[in-house]
Design an enzyme around this catalytic site. Structure first.
Site, PDB file in Angstrom:
ATOM      1  N   GLY A 230      -1.497  -3.147  -5.300  1.00  0.00           N
ATOM      2  CA  GLY A 230      -0.885  -2.770  -4.036  1.00  0.00           C
ATOM      3  C   GLY A 230       0.605  -2.523  -4.175  1.00  0.00           C
ATOM      4  O   GLY A 230       1.151  -2.467  -5.277  1.00  0.00           O
ATOM      5  N   HIS A 231       1.275  -2.378  -3.034  1.00  0.00           N
ATOM      6  CA  HIS A 231       2.694  -2.032  -3.013  1.00  0.00           C
ATOM      7  C   HIS A 231       3.437  -2.981  -2.086  1.00  0.00           C
ATOM      8  O   HIS A 231       2.858  -3.529  -1.147  1.00  0.00           O
ATOM      9  CB  HIS A 231       2.866  -0.584  -2.550  1.00  0.00           C
ATOM     10  CG  HIS A 231       4.201   0.003  -2.870  1.00  0.00           C
ATOM     11  ND1 HIS A 231       5.314  -0.211  -2.092  1.00  0.00           N
ATOM     12  CD2 HIS A 231       4.599   0.790  -3.896  1.00  0.00           C
ATOM     13  CE1 HIS A 231       6.343   0.423  -2.620  1.00  0.00           C
ATOM     14  NE2 HIS A 231       5.940   1.044  -3.713  1.00  0.00           N
ATOM     15  N   PHE A 232       4.730  -3.129  -2.343  1.00  0.00           N
ATOM     16  CA  PHE A 232       5.573  -3.988  -1.516  1.00  0.00           C
ATOM     17  C   PHE A 232       5.789  -3.426  -0.116  1.00  0.00           C
ATOM     18  O   PHE A 232       6.120  -4.155   0.807  1.00  0.00           O
ATOM     19  CB  PHE A 232       6.958  -4.146  -2.156  1.00  0.00           C
ATOM     20  CG  PHE A 232       6.988  -5.074  -3.336  1.00  0.00           C
ATOM     21  CD1 PHE A 232       6.889  -6.437  -3.160  1.00  0.00           C
ATOM     22  CD2 PHE A 232       7.113  -4.581  -4.623  1.00  0.00           C
ATOM     23  CE1 PHE A 232       6.931  -7.299  -4.238  1.00  0.00           C
ATOM     24  CE2 PHE A 232       7.158  -5.438  -5.709  1.00  0.00           C
ATOM     25  CZ  PHE A 232       7.055  -6.800  -5.513  1.00  0.00           C
ATOM     26  N   VAL A 233       5.648  -2.102   0.030  1.00  0.00           N
ATOM     27  CA  VAL A 233       6.047  -1.449   1.276  1.00  0.00           C
ATOM     28  C   VAL A 233       4.928  -0.607   1.877  1.00  0.00           C
ATOM     29  O   VAL A 233       4.676  -0.665   3.086  1.00  0.00           O
ATOM     30  CB  VAL A 233       7.295  -0.555   1.037  1.00  0.00           C
ATOM     31  CG1 VAL A 233       7.673   0.202   2.310  1.00  0.00           C
ATOM     32  CG2 VAL A 233       8.467  -1.391   0.547  1.00  0.00           C
ATOM     33  N   HIS A 234       4.244   0.170   1.043  1.00  0.00           N
ATOM     34  CA  HIS A 234       3.387   1.237   1.549  1.00  0.00           C
ATOM     35  C   HIS A 234       1.928   0.797   1.691  1.00  0.00           C
ATOM     36  O   HIS A 234       1.403   0.049   0.868  1.00  0.00           O
ATOM     37  CB  HIS A 234       3.478   2.452   0.625  1.00  0.00           C
ATOM     38  CG  HIS A 234       4.874   2.923   0.419  1.00  0.00           C
ATOM     39  ND1 HIS A 234       5.652   3.421   1.445  1.00  0.00           N
ATOM     40  CD2 HIS A 234       5.664   2.953  -0.696  1.00  0.00           C
ATOM     41  CE1 HIS A 234       6.837   3.747   0.974  1.00  0.00           C
ATOM     42  NE2 HIS A 234       6.875   3.471  -0.323  1.00  0.00           N
TER      43      HIS A 234
END
Length: 398
Positions: A230-234
């Site tokens: 996964g991603h920190f933001v998106h």
């Protein structure tokens, strides 16, 4: 080739250093491995007899990292051998090593010593922790700096625990930054006429690669945990299972999310509040579960065709066979053939740096131990056949 006017003396071994000099060789630099007589560089023996991973008495490590290079055998621990090496330095541009800190000084071949012989020489040392600081003399290998550099802590998930990168980015990062540092020093030499030393720490390289994630921590004080794919933001930005594999979807920003919602057409994703990134991120687990359940219904190829048509960033999670046969990879000459002395042509990864003025690269066979000792010393340093024979008898070269 861009660097065909540059001569590199390659004192490297194992992975980080040889990768750096391989990059320079791929760009055209005449790259001469200087190896100890008898044993040669350490990776020569890795996998040398493996039925799957060796060819012509050389293992995959050595075959890949030492294409386009020459080999001379010089005993740097003998006075005569060191004198031979210094003669080569007089005609070289770069000396690249990844010895432990202090080794080049002990041998009398550090930058301070070599610059007395050739003021234009550029030297580069890739070490675990660099040439300064309280831990400079500690040994380090790839996984040590991956761990210390922080990247392992966010690779994997809280359930799996820290996981190293499957690619040895600790070693490869050091070699890559080493090659970049050498190019910068050569560019500076064009202005000043003098060389300099390039000091590369593998740990420094890993810290640099943390990039914006490190800035986020330094701004907020928050310590990130493992985020898997996964991603920190998106959101959605993850790997999702399909009926026959996995697929990556990367919706960066609200516009791509709106396009994705139109594409996948699931009522559960049409909540008006999901059009705002902070709300989507707070509902990351829920959104990922919804997307994953839908994508499981069809195979990867089905989704890729439709996602690409909708211009949504996506891609398959390829294994090595799939990646190395990808049409884009092949079109970019990222799988090349290197001829062996047996006549076999060995395939391996190509050069990712494409220069518009460069001619197509013809790769040459990794050298046998000491294969070019006589030709290099005669060509580069002007040694006569009689001098070469005497040095061989004295054990200074092989």
């Amino acid at each position: 080739m861009a660097l065909e006017h540059i001569t590199v003396l390659d004192l490297t071994h194992m992975l980080s250093g040889p990768y750096g000099t391989m990059l320079l060789a791929d760009l055209g630099a005449r790259t001469i491995k200087v190896e100890p007589p008898g044993t040669g560089e350490g990776t020569r023996r890795l996998l040398e007899n493996d039925p799957d991973y060796a060819r012509d008495g050389m293992g995959a490590y050595y075959l890949t990292l030492n294409r386009n290079k020459e080999s001379v055998c010089v005993d740097l621990k003998s006075e005569a051998g060191k004198a031979v090496f210094l003669d080569l330095v007089r005609h070289a541009d770069v000396v690249f090593d990844n010895f432990s800190v202090g080794v080049t000084a002990r041998l009398g071949i550090d930058y301070e010593s070599l610059s007395q012989v050739n003021s234009r020489i550029v030297t580069c040392s890739v070490t675990g922790f660099g040439q300064s600081g309280p831990e400079t003399h500690r040994p380090a290998f790839d996984q040590v700096v991956q761990a210390m550099g922080g990247g392992m802590s966010i690779t994997g998930t809280p359930e799996t625990g820290p996981t190293r990168s499957g690619i040895p980015i600790g070693d490869l990062g050091g070699g890559m930054f080493g090659a970049m540092g050498v190019l910068a020093a050569l560019a500076e030499r064009e202005r000043t006429g003098r060389g300099q030393h390039v000091d590369i720490s593998m740990l420094d390289a890993q810290i640099s690669l943390l990039n914006y994630m490190a800035t986020m921590h330094l701004m907020s004080g928050h310590v990130p945990a493992g985020i898997g794919n996964g991603h920190f933001v998106h959101v959605p930005y993850n790997s999702y299972p399909t009926a026959d594999g996995h697929i990556i979807i990367a919706c960066i920003g609200d516009a791509f999310f709106e396009r994705f919602v139109e594409f996948i057409d699931l009522p559960a994703l049409r909540k008006p509040e999901y059009l705002q990134q902070p709300v989507r991120y707070a509902a990351k687990a829920e959104i990922d579960a919804i997307v994953g359940a839908e994508l499981r219904k069809q195979p990867t190829a089905y989704w890729l065709e439709r996602l690409r048509a909708a211009r949504i960033p996506c891609g398959p999670v390829n294994n090595f066979e799939q990646a190395l046969n990808d049409v884009q990879v092949r079109a970019r000459d990222m799988v090349v053939e290197v001829p062996l002395k047996t006549g076999e042509r060995l395939r391996m990864p190509g050069n990712p740096i494409k220069l518009s003025a460069a001619t197509p690269k013809a790769y040459t066979c990794p050298p046998a131990l000491g294969e070019h000792t006589r030709s290099v010393l005669a060509d580069l340093a002007g040694y006569s056949p009689e001098q070469l024979e005497q040095l061989r008898r004295d054990g200074a070269i092989a």
